[in-house]
Design a protein around this motif. Structure first.
Motif, mmCIF file in Angstrom:
data_model
loop_
_atom_site.group_PDB
_atom_site.id
_atom_site.type_symbol
_atom_site.label_atom_id
_atom_site.label_comp_id
_atom_site.label_asym_id
_atom_site.label_seq_id
_atom_site.Cartn_x
_atom_site.Cartn_y
_atom_site.Cartn_z
ATOM 1 N N SER A 79 100.983 76.881 79.995
ATOM 2 C CA SER A 79 101.427 75.492 80.063
ATOM 3 C C SER A 79 101.070 74.760 78.787
ATOM 4 C CB SER A 79 100.806 74.790 81.275
ATOM 5 O OG SER A 79 99.390 74.776 81.175
ATOM 6 N N GLY A 80 101.607 73.525 78.682
ATOM 7 C CA GLY A 80 101.369 72.706 77.505
ATOM 8 C C GLY A 80 102.628 72.564 76.688
ATOM 9 N N SER A 81 102.470 72.137 75.436
ATOM 10 C CA SER A 81 103.612 72.042 74.530
ATOM 11 C C SER A 81 104.096 73.439 74.167
ATOM 12 C CB SER A 81 103.210 71.292 73.266
ATOM 13 O OG SER A 81 102.270 72.058 72.517
ATOM 14 N N ASP A 82 105.262 73.511 73.546
ATOM 15 C CA ASP A 82 105.777 74.815 73.116
ATOM 16 C C ASP A 82 104.772 75.522 72.212
ATOM 17 O OD1 ASP A 82 108.035 74.145 74.510
ATOM 18 O OD2 ASP A 82 109.349 73.926 72.757
ATOM 19 N N ALA A 83 104.214 74.773 71.277
ATOM 20 C CA ALA A 83 103.257 75.370 70.343
ATOM 21 C C ALA A 83 101.997 75.842 71.063
ATOM 22 C CB ALA A 83 102.894 74.354 69.259
ATOM 23 N N GLU A 84 101.523 75.053 72.016
ATOM 24 C CA GLU A 84 100.323 75.436 72.769
ATOM 25 C C GLU A 84 100.580 76.676 73.614
ATOM 26 O OE1 GLU A 84 98.322 70.988 73.332
ATOM 27 O OE2 GLU A 84 99.754 71.760 74.815
ATOM 28 N N ILE A 85 101.758 76.756 74.209
ATOM 29 C CA ILE A 85 102.093 77.926 75.037
ATOM 30 C C ILE A 85 102.089 79.193 74.197
ATOM 31 C CG2 ILE A 85 103.982 79.049 76.285
ATOM 32 C CD1 ILE A 85 104.688 76.297 77.434
ATOM 33 N N LEU A 86 102.761 79.156 73.048
ATOM 34 C CA LEU A 86 102.823 80.352 72.210
ATOM 35 C C LEU A 86 101.439 80.725 71.690
ATOM 36 C CD1 LEU A 86 104.339 82.595 70.784
ATOM 37 C CD2 LEU A 86 104.834 80.984 68.915
ATOM 38 N N THR A 87 100.675 79.749 71.230
ATOM 39 C CA THR A 87 99.351 80.039 70.677
ATOM 40 C C THR A 87 98.424 80.640 71.731
ATOM 41 O OG1 THR A 87 99.577 78.238 69.070
ATOM 42 C CG2 THR A 87 97.344 79.016 69.552
ATOM 43 N N THR A 88 98.440 80.052 72.915
ATOM 44 C CA THR A 88 97.581 80.550 73.987
ATOM 45 C C THR A 88 98.003 81.945 74.430
ATOM 46 O OG1 THR A 88 97.248 78.281 74.759
ATOM 47 C CG2 THR A 88 96.676 80.051 76.285
ATOM 48 N N ALA A 89 99.300 82.140 74.564
ATOM 49 C CA ALA A 89 99.807 83.446 75.007
ATOM 50 C C ALA A 89 99.498 84.530 73.982
ATOM 51 C CB ALA A 89 101.305 83.359 75.266
ATOM 52 N N TRP A 90 99.635 84.202 72.702
ATOM 53 C CA TRP A 90 99.364 85.187 71.656
ATOM 54 C C TRP A 90 97.893 85.590 71.649
ATOM 55 C CZ3 TRP A 90 101.954 88.545 68.921
ATOM 56 C CH2 TRP A 90 101.361 89.140 67.810
ATOM 57 N N MET A 91 97.012 84.617 71.850
ATOM 58 C CA MET A 91 95.581 84.918 71.909
ATOM 59 C C MET A 91 95.246 85.756 73.137
ATOM 60 S SD MET A 91 93.946 81.252 70.748
ATOM 61 C CE MET A 91 92.280 81.840 71.082
ATOM 62 N N ALA A 92 95.945 85.488 74.256
ATOM 63 C CA ALA A 92 95.628 86.178 75.507
ATOM 64 C C ALA A 92 96.260 87.553 75.593
ATOM 65 C CB ALA A 92 96.090 85.330 76.694
#
Length: 444
Positions: A79-92
């Motif tokens: 969840s979050g902004s598009d940028a937050e979603i991608l950043t979080t998903a990439w880290m996870a």
């Protein structure tokens, strides 16, 4: 009423990369980790499309999909902004993001199965997007594919659209890569040949790699399209071919009108298939061009993609033409065979070699890059988007690619928010160029 075959090629996307996602695809696995060049890939694809136009063919284009596919990440709890979603998903989970960033939608032979109006009981052309359930990175495609096809071929008196076949892995459908239409002229009633790798409820002990297309999904597509009785054949691909890396039938066979060009080991029982095809097409004389394994070993056929070529009828040219990847010319056995084939006096008389290496390194040749649609002049006039190429549109698309595409994408770039934002801006502009409307999730 004039009839012809149009080819709708998929455009290479801005996130084109070599992540090696396609199990059973030898080229995909071999080139995993290489640095990709999306700009070069897209321009190579446009050059092939322009070559088809130069030959006098009707050439269309299908757009890449929105990648990374944020809708799937949201559905998975990010969840979050598009940028937050991608950043979080990439880290996870970088592997998940890699799957959701694939540019495999360029291979539009897998986009759908198409049955033209002369073959159907209601006299309309039918489209079914492939569910592509065998591979996670492709299983997310069919909803956007359906919207794109409906924008180009509006629902109504001429065209009708079906949902993807439900049922997941058991009802795996890989689209036109396992379907070939045979006929006399394109406007004549034809026969649909569907090739499957396994039964939905069989263990298939003879397969090392997965049989992606099932018998049941093949029947479901053909029946749903209203193919006339006796005009649908469903046969099994040779397991040996699948185990060697022929993950789709179009890696070992290609057909056009009354010509079937295939490897000796493409089908379980080619003699029975030939007899059934000839009976089904009736008065049309079929030409069967079987390539012996002794002349072209199956391994060479698959690595060069000899059969993942386009077999076309060029206006004003006697005989049929093969549009081949340059890898065929660089492989001794296949180059020798093609030279002998052209000199044999048979139905295939010309061969044009094209450089589509960016696609080939991921396991997709000229035939993978196109979806065939037999249509009439009236069908063409009824299209609902600006997707038939002209000189002006080709030049516009080349400029668009050069403006928006990077010349280097590695796997680690898939977590780059800037790449995502570049891609979404480019695709928003592309839908305006092609007059598609809001077909992408980020536009809706």
């Amino acid at each position: 009423m004039a009839w012809f075959e149009a080819n709708f090629d998929g455009l290479v996307g801005a996130t084109h990369n070599y992540a090696g996602l396609s199990y059973g695809n030898v080229a995909s696995a071999k080139n995993k980790g290489l640095i990709a060049n999306p700009r070069e890939g897209a321009l190579q694809g446009l050059a092939k499309m322009q070559h088809m136009r130069d030959l006098g063919m009707v050439q269309g284009i299908l757009p890449p999909h929105d990648r990374p596919h944020l809708s799937t990440l949201r559905a998975l709890g990010f969840s979050g902004s598009d940028a937050e979603i991608l950043t979080t998903a990439w880290m996870a989970n970088p592997a998940l993001v890699a799957n959701l960033s694939s540019s495999a939608t360029m291979w539009t032979a897998n986009a759908a199965t198409v049955t033209p109006s002369p073959d159907t009981t209601d006299g309309r052309t039918h489209f079914t997007p492939a569910n592509l359930s065998a591979m996670y990175h492709r299983s997310i495609e069919h909803e956007t594919t359906g919207r794109v096809l409906q924008a180009i071929f509006p629902e109504g008196d001429r065209f009708t659209h079906h949902a993807a076949i439900p049922g997941g892995h058991h009802m795996g459908d890989e689209g036109a890569a396992n379907h070939t239409r045979f006929c006399g002229e394109y406007g004549d009633e034809g026969v649909g040949l569907f090739v499957y790798g396994r039964g939905a409820f069989e263990k298939a002990d003879d397969l090392t790699f997965p049989g992606r297309q099932t018998m049941e999904s093949s029947h479901a597509v053909g029946t749903g399209h209203g193919l006339r009785p006796g005009r649908m054949l469903v046969v099994r691909q040779n397991p040996e071919a699948i185990n060697m890396g022929a993950f789709h039938n179009d890696v070992v066979a290609v057909g056009n009108r009354n010509v079937h060009f295939y490897h000796e080991k493409a089908f379980e029982n080619p003699a029975a298939l030939n007899a059934a095809l000839q009976k089904a097409v009736g008065d049309v004389e079929m030409h069967f061009v079987e390539v012996p394994d002794a002349a072209v070993p199956l391994k060479d056929a698959i690595s060069s993609y000899l059969f993942n070529s386009q077999l076309i009828s060029v206006p004003g040219r006697d005989g049929m033409t093969l549009i081949l990847p340059v890898e065929v010319a660089e492989t001794v056995s296949t180059k020798r065979y093609v030279d002998e084939l052209l000199a044999s006096g048979g139905p295939i008389t010309h061969a044009d070699y094209m450089d589509v290496r960016q696609s080939m390194r991921n396991g997709g040749g000229p035939a993978c890059l196109r979806l065939r649609v037999a249509m009439s002049d009236e069908d063409k006039a009824a299209l609902g988007a600006n997707c038939i190429l002209t000189d002006t549109l080709v030049a516009t698309l080349e400029d668009w690619v050069k403006k928006h595409y990077r010349d280097r994408v590695a796997r680690e770039d898939l977590g780059d928010v800037a790449l995502m934002e570049e891609n979404f801006r480019a695709l928003d502009e592309l839908t305006q160029i092609l007059q598609l409307g809001s077909v992408y999730d980020f536009q809706r």
